[in-house]
Design an enzyme around this catalytic site. Structure first.
Site, PDB file in Angstrom:
ATOM      1  N   GLY A  11      -3.498  26.265  -7.494  1.00  0.00           N
ATOM      2  CA  GLY A  11      -2.978  26.180  -8.860  1.00  0.00           C
ATOM      3  C   GLY A  11      -3.088  27.690  -9.247  1.00  0.00           C
ATOM      4  CG  ASP A  33      -3.012  21.918  -4.510  1.00  0.00           C
ATOM      5  OD1 ASP A  33      -3.517  22.795  -5.081  1.00  0.00           O
ATOM      6  OD2 ASP A  33      -2.918  20.744  -4.849  1.00  0.00           O
ATOM      7  NE  ARG A  88     -17.440  29.917 -16.343  1.00  0.00           N
ATOM      8  CZ  ARG A  88     -17.819  30.636 -17.282  1.00  0.00           C
ATOM      9  NH1 ARG A  88     -19.020  30.552 -17.921  1.00  0.00           N
ATOM     10  NH2 ARG A  88     -16.976  31.886 -17.566  1.00  0.00           N
ATOM     11  CG  ASN A  95     -14.182  20.856 -10.505  1.00  0.00           C
ATOM     12  OD1 ASN A  95     -13.274  20.268 -10.429  1.00  0.00           O
ATOM     13  ND2 ASN A  95     -14.344  21.981 -11.177  1.00  0.00           N
ATOM     14  CG  ASP A 148     -19.637  36.550 -15.023  1.00  0.00           C
ATOM     15  OD1 ASP A 148     -18.514  36.390 -15.549  1.00  0.00           O
ATOM     16  OD2 ASP A 148     -20.615  36.237 -14.294  1.00  0.00           O
ATOM     17  NE  ARG A 151     -13.681  36.983 -17.970  1.00  0.00           N
ATOM     18  CZ  ARG A 151     -13.745  35.736 -17.557  1.00  0.00           C
ATOM     19  NH1 ARG A 151     -14.672  35.373 -17.345  1.00  0.00           N
ATOM     20  NH2 ARG A 151     -12.524  35.222 -17.122  1.00  0.00           N
TER      21      ARG A 151
END
Ligand code: APR
Length: 308
Positions: A11, A33, A88, A95, A148, A151
């Site tokens: 993806g 995939d 999440r 998941n 993180d 960012r």
């Protein structure tokens, strides 16, 4: 090439990881995939860019785990991504099922590989992969801290109008709302940001970092971030394959470090060909340590739901 990296999930995050790996000529890539034809199509499209981009690495798209055999590293990105309004943690039930099955398959074919987990909720998924694979903890590593921190670094560079590459930053803890940005370990060419920015601006940047993923989800509306996540995962691939010994914040299994045990959490580690060479323990203020404790408790509560 004599190096092989499998990327599971073709993806947005997986295909961009694959692209970054081959464009840097880090390794040959197998992109796998569950959807038939899609990884093959993306792999062929990427290979057709090789003459223009000038890379030598090969990429193969597949739906068959036999093609992943003998991989040095397996990057797992398969699973559902967030939509606006989701945390999440809302991804966990779906998941967990997806990643458990994938880990069982990949370890059969690549018993000596290092696993890098990207699927969210990251800390829980890393713990699941550790338990399911039976691999030693230093070979099962989650990608979150680099993202993180990246960012946080970008927000600091924007605030101070300085080059992003001159900003270093450290973010510890779980990859969620409880993550712990550490301004005292965040610097511009060695100058702590605590000397460059007022407290309230630093707190605003911390807050934006904590909500950084949600900010992108809110803008994209149909999925979550993939450029910075894939860049961060490939930074780990590079440090491992090239035996760089880079010190990077990663999601690691803690066995007493930082006073935490039996949990996966973001901490600074040294990454080499072995995987995690060692976990680095930095001094924390009382406030930072209690924020890290709270973050690991939140991860533990979700790990408990796994029932393993
Ligand atoms: N085996 C292999 N691939 C699978 C499986 C499976 N069992 N189940 C799902 N996939 C594949 C999907 O077919 C899809 O191509 O995983 C891919 C996920 O891609 P996207 O939906 O584009 O999601 P992406 O944005 O790449 O995010 C993937 O990374 O950052 C995290 O939170 C994010 O958990 C999410 C993951």
């Amino acid at each position: 090439m004599d190096r092989k990296v499998t990327v599971v999930g073709a993806g947005f995050v997986g295909a961009t990881c694959a692209r970054r790996i081959v464009e840097k000529d880090l390794a040959d890539v197998v992109l796998i995939d569950i959807v038939e034809g899609m990884p093959q199509g993306k792999a062929l499209d990427l290979m057709e860019s090789a003459p223009v981009e000038g890379f030598e690495a090969k990429i193969k798209g597949t739906n068959d785990y036999a093609d992943t055999a003998g991989s040095d590293i397996i990057v797992i990105t398969a699973g559902i991504a967030r939509k606006p309004g989701m945390s999440r943690d809302d991804l966990q039930a779906t998941n967990v099922k997806i990643v458990k099955g994938i880990v069982e398959e990949v370890v059969k074919h690549s018993p000596d590989a290092i696993l890098i987990l990207v699927t969210n909720p990251l800390d829980v998924i890393s713990y699941l992969a550790f338990k399911t694979s039976g691999f030693p903890a230093h070979k099962v590593i989650g990608m979150a801290g680099i993202l993180d921190s990246a960012r946080f670094r970008y927000f600091i560079s924007e605030e101070l109008s300085v080059a992003a590459a001159s900003v270093e930053a450290m973010v510890l803890g779980g990859h969620g709302d409880t993550m712990v940005p550490l301004p005292s370990y965040s610097t511009v060419n060695g100058i702590p940001i605590t000397q460059l920015l007022p407290k309230e601006r630093i707190e605003a940047l911390n807050d934006r970092t904590r909500k950084g993923g949600a900010e992108i989800v809110g803008l994209l509306k149909t999925g979550s971030a993939y450029y910075a996540p894939s860049a961060s995962a490939v930074e780990m691939v590079k440090s491992i394959l090239n035996d760089e010994n880079k010190v990077l914040p990663c999601c690691a299994y803690l066995d007493g470090q930082y006073g935490l045990k039996g949990v996966y959490c973001g901490v600074p580690v040294k990454l080499s060909r072995k995987g995690i060479e060692n976990i680095i323990e930095v001094d924390l203020t009382e406030e930072e340590q209690s924020a890290l404790n709270a973050s690991s408790e939140a991860v533990k509560a979700n790990i408990a739901k796994l029932g393993i």
